[in-house]
Design a protein around this motif. Structure first.
Motif, PDB file in Angstrom:
ATOM      1  N   GLY A 143       0.799  -1.218   0.000  1.00 46.61           N
ATOM      2  CA  GLY A 143       0.000   0.000   0.000  1.00 46.61           C
ATOM      3  C   GLY A 143       0.835   1.272   0.000  1.00 46.61           C
ATOM      4  N   GLU A 144       2.153   1.155  -0.185  1.00 49.37           N
ATOM      5  CA  GLU A 144       3.021   2.328  -0.160  1.00 49.37           C
ATOM      6  C   GLU A 144       3.027   3.052  -1.503  1.00 49.37           C
ATOM      7  OE1 GLU A 144       6.955   1.615   1.221  1.00 49.37           O
ATOM      8  OE2 GLU A 144       6.313   1.029   3.236  1.00 49.37           O
ATOM      9  N   LEU A 145       3.301   4.355  -1.426  1.00 50.08           N
ATOM     10  CA  LEU A 145       3.318   5.176  -2.632  1.00 50.08           C
ATOM     11  C   LEU A 145       4.501   4.863  -3.542  1.00 50.08           C
ATOM     12  CD1 LEU A 145       2.407   8.639  -1.059  1.00 50.08           C
ATOM     13  CD2 LEU A 145       1.001   7.314  -2.647  1.00 50.08           C
ATOM     14  N   LYS A 146       5.628   4.490  -2.950  1.00 52.63           N
ATOM     15  CA  LYS A 146       6.839   4.302  -3.750  1.00 52.63           C
ATOM     16  C   LYS A 146       6.640   3.288  -4.869  1.00 52.63           C
ATOM     17  CE  LYS A 146      11.801   3.357  -3.310  1.00 52.63           C
ATOM     18  NZ  LYS A 146      12.910   3.131  -2.342  1.00 52.63           N
ATOM     19  N   PRO A 147       6.197   2.052  -4.597  1.00 51.77           N
ATOM     20  CA  PRO A 147       6.016   1.119  -5.725  1.00 51.77           C
ATOM     21  C   PRO A 147       4.912   1.548  -6.682  1.00 51.77           C
ATOM     22  CG  PRO A 147       5.226   0.149  -3.683  1.00 51.77           C
ATOM     23  CD  PRO A 147       5.965   1.388  -3.308  1.00 51.77           C
ATOM     24  N   LEU A 148       3.916   2.289  -6.176  1.00 52.53           N
ATOM     25  CA  LEU A 148       2.868   2.787  -7.073  1.00 52.53           C
ATOM     26  C   LEU A 148       3.457   3.792  -8.057  1.00 52.53           C
ATOM     27  CD1 LEU A 148      -0.054   3.002  -7.987  1.00 52.53           C
ATOM     28  CD2 LEU A 148      -0.433   4.682  -6.157  1.00 52.53           C
ATOM     29  N   LEU A 149       4.297   4.702  -7.565  1.00 52.41           N
ATOM     30  CA  LEU A 149       4.925   5.666  -8.459  1.00 52.41           C
ATOM     31  C   LEU A 149       5.894   4.978  -9.418  1.00 52.41           C
ATOM     32  CD1 LEU A 149       5.543   8.659  -6.036  1.00 52.41           C
ATOM     33  CD2 LEU A 149       4.022   8.617  -8.019  1.00 52.41           C
ATOM     34  N   TYR A 150       6.581   3.939  -8.954  1.00 50.51           N
ATOM     35  CA  TYR A 150       7.444   3.181  -9.850  1.00 50.51           C
ATOM     36  C   TYR A 150       6.616   2.540 -10.971  1.00 50.51           C
ATOM     37  CZ  TYR A 150      11.987   3.385  -7.474  1.00 50.51           C
ATOM     38  OH  TYR A 150      13.194   3.795  -6.971  1.00 50.51           O
ATOM     39  N   THR A 151       5.417   2.117 -10.638  1.00 55.46           N
ATOM     40  CA  THR A 151       4.544   1.510 -11.649  1.00 55.46           C
ATOM     41  C   THR A 151       4.149   2.534 -12.708  1.00 55.46           C
ATOM     42  OG1 THR A 151       3.664   0.023  -9.950  1.00 55.46           O
ATOM     43  CG2 THR A 151       2.442   0.186 -12.012  1.00 55.46           C
ATOM     44  N   PHE A 152       3.675   3.700 -12.263  1.00 53.17           N
ATOM     45  CA  PHE A 152       3.326   4.750 -13.214  1.00 53.17           C
ATOM     46  C   PHE A 152       4.542   5.176 -14.034  1.00 53.17           C
ATOM     47  CE2 PHE A 152      -0.528   5.627 -10.597  1.00 53.17           C
ATOM     48  CZ  PHE A 152      -1.451   5.705 -11.617  1.00 53.17           C
ATOM     49  N   ARG A 153       5.672   5.342 -13.364  1.00 53.34           N
ATOM     50  CA  ARG A 153       6.877   5.808 -14.042  1.00 53.34           C
ATOM     51  C   ARG A 153       7.319   4.830 -15.119  1.00 53.34           C
ATOM     52  NH1 ARG A 153      11.808   4.522 -15.826  1.00 53.34           N
ATOM     53  NH2 ARG A 153      11.855   3.021 -14.130  1.00 53.34           N
ATOM     54  N   SER A 154       7.344   3.543 -14.801  1.00 53.44           N
ATOM     55  CA  SER A 154       7.827   2.571 -15.786  1.00 53.44           C
ATOM     56  C   SER A 154       6.894   2.487 -16.994  1.00 53.44           C
ATOM     57  CB  SER A 154       8.005   1.197 -15.141  1.00 53.44           C
ATOM     58  OG  SER A 154       6.812   0.741 -14.550  1.00 53.44           O
ATOM     59  N   LEU A 155       5.588   2.523 -16.771  1.00 50.56           N
ATOM     60  CA  LEU A 155       4.660   2.481 -17.899  1.00 50.56           C
ATOM     61  C   LEU A 155       4.797   3.714 -18.789  1.00 50.56           C
ATOM     62  CD1 LEU A 155       1.479   1.070 -16.117  1.00 50.56           C
ATOM     63  CD2 LEU A 155       2.880  -0.116 -17.819  1.00 50.56           C
ATOM     64  N   LEU A 156       4.904   4.888 -18.159  1.00 46.81           N
ATOM     65  CA  LEU A 156       5.023   6.112 -18.942  1.00 46.81           C
ATOM     66  C   LEU A 156       6.376   6.195 -19.651  1.00 46.81           C
ATOM     67  CD1 LEU A 156       3.310   8.599 -16.473  1.00 46.81           C
ATOM     68  CD2 LEU A 156       2.532   8.055 -18.787  1.00 46.81           C
ATOM     69  N   THR A 157       7.438   5.740 -18.992  1.00 44.57           N
ATOM     70  CA  THR A 157       8.738   5.702 -19.660  1.00 44.57           C
ATOM     71  C   THR A 157       8.694   4.787 -20.871  1.00 44.57           C
ATOM     72  OG1 THR A 157      10.017   6.223 -17.677  1.00 44.57           O
ATOM     73  CG2 THR A 157      11.171   5.033 -19.412  1.00 44.57           C
ATOM     74  N   GLY A 158       8.064   3.618 -20.704  1.00 48.15           N
ATOM     75  CA  GLY A 158       7.961   2.686 -21.814  1.00 48.15           C
ATOM     76  C   GLY A 158       7.175   3.249 -22.977  1.00 48.15           C
ATOM     77  N   VAL A 159       6.026   3.863 -22.683  1.00 49.26           N
ATOM     78  CA  VAL A 159       5.209   4.460 -23.745  1.00 49.26           C
ATOM     79  C   VAL A 159       6.003   5.533 -24.488  1.00 49.26           C
ATOM     80  CG1 VAL A 159       3.195   5.925 -24.185  1.00 49.26           C
ATOM     81  CG2 VAL A 159       2.982   3.951 -22.658  1.00 49.26           C
ATOM     82  N   HIS A 160       6.683   6.394 -23.719  1.00 47.08           N
ATOM     83  CA  HIS A 160       7.423   7.496 -24.341  1.00 47.08           C
ATOM     84  C   HIS A 160       8.570   6.973 -25.189  1.00 47.08           C
ATOM     85  CE1 HIS A 160       8.459  11.737 -24.649  1.00 47.08           C
ATOM     86  NE2 HIS A 160       9.733  11.409 -24.427  1.00 47.08           N
ATOM     87  N   LEU A 161       9.289   5.974 -24.685  1.00 43.48           N
ATOM     88  CA  LEU A 161      10.411   5.408 -25.434  1.00 43.48           C
ATOM     89  C   LEU A 161       9.932   4.762 -26.726  1.00 43.48           C
ATOM     90  CD1 LEU A 161      13.472   4.734 -25.450  1.00 43.48           C
ATOM     91  CD2 LEU A 161      12.874   2.587 -24.306  1.00 43.48           C
TER      92      LEU A 161
END
Length: 261
Positions: A143-161
């Motif tokens: 339930g922590e924010l850190k892995p949630l932000l990692y999830t959003f970050r990785s998906l958005l990085t992948g889409v952008h790349l």
């Protein structure tokens, strides 16, 4: 760049010459808290005798230390291993290589950066899809924010790349470059205030489920529509770079395929 610790001094202490060292992790991704550790990543050069002898060398070094109350984690690969990872659709090493938070650099580092775009393929989507899934499971558990932000970050990085061919690991910048839920900025602010902060009532879980599913679908579509190639290029140039970095006086020709292939 992280403050409160002499990163250049830590680099200078390493037993092997470093090709480069950059800051990764939460500082690179744009949501460090005051208590975030410092993740240093890079590549080093093992001596020739360790690479050609009978004993298989250890090509990865890990150093964990506490400096002035700051936890530090330094991981470097020998340049040969690092380049092989570049050629295997590994998003981690590309993020580390292209990090703008540079602690140590060399001419070989600059050459790697120049060649990096040749190694990017549509199949880097697999890396970001897999990492997002693992971080999503961790969020569901903690339930922590850190892995949630990692999830959003990785998906958005992948889409952008996949869409542009450009690496962007900084989540606040990605929010300006790619469509994303407006509340992600609030999650970043909450994570910066508390390293192990929880989601609590910031956003409904059902909304997060829906938005992450939509982002995952966008990554799938970006892979399908990507102008990027199926296979990496630049292996001959990278071969020459690896040999020349370890043997500056060597006359290097293009990498040759084994006979019969």
């Amino acid at each position: 760049m992280p403050t409160g610790v002499d990163l250049a001094a830590i680099v200078a202490e390493q037993p092997y010459p470093l090709v480069f060292a950059t800051v990764s992790g939460a500082h690179l991704y744009g949501f460090p808290s005051r208590d975030s550790d410092v993740d240093l990543r890079g590549a080093h050069l093992l001596p020739v005798e360790e690479m050609i002898g009978l004993v298989e060398p250890s090509e990865t070094r890990t150093v964990m230390a506490d400096r002035d109350g700051v936890e530090l984690d330094l991981v470097t690969h020998d340049l040969r291993k690092f380049v092989r990872l570049m050629l295997r659709r590994n998003g981690y090493v590309l993020e580390q290589l292209l990090s703008p938070l540079v602690v140590h650099t060399t001419a070989a580092h600059a050459a790697l950066v120049e060649l990096a775009p040749l190694t990017v393929t549509r199949h880097h989507a697999h890396h970001y899809r897999g990492f997002a899934a693992s971080q999503r499971r961790l969020f569901d558990t903690t339930g922590e924010l850190k892995p949630l932000l990692y999830t959003f970050r990785s998906l958005l990085t992948g889409v952008h790349l996949l869409r542009t061919g450009r690496m962007q690991a900084h989540l606040p910048t990605l929010l300006d470059a790619e469509p994303a839920p407006a509340y992600v900025a609030d999650l970043i602010a909450a994570k910066r205030a508390a390293e192990h902060g929880a989601l609590d009532d910031l956003v409904a879980r059902t909304r997060i489920d829906s938005d992450l599913a939509e982002l995952a679908a966008r990554l799938d579509q970006a892979q399908q529509d990507s102008p990027l190639p199926d296979q990496p290029a630049g292996s001959a140039e990278l071969h020459e770079l690896v040999v020349a970095a370890r043997l500056p006086s060597a006359r290097v020709g293009p990498a040759r395929r084994p006979a019969g292939r």
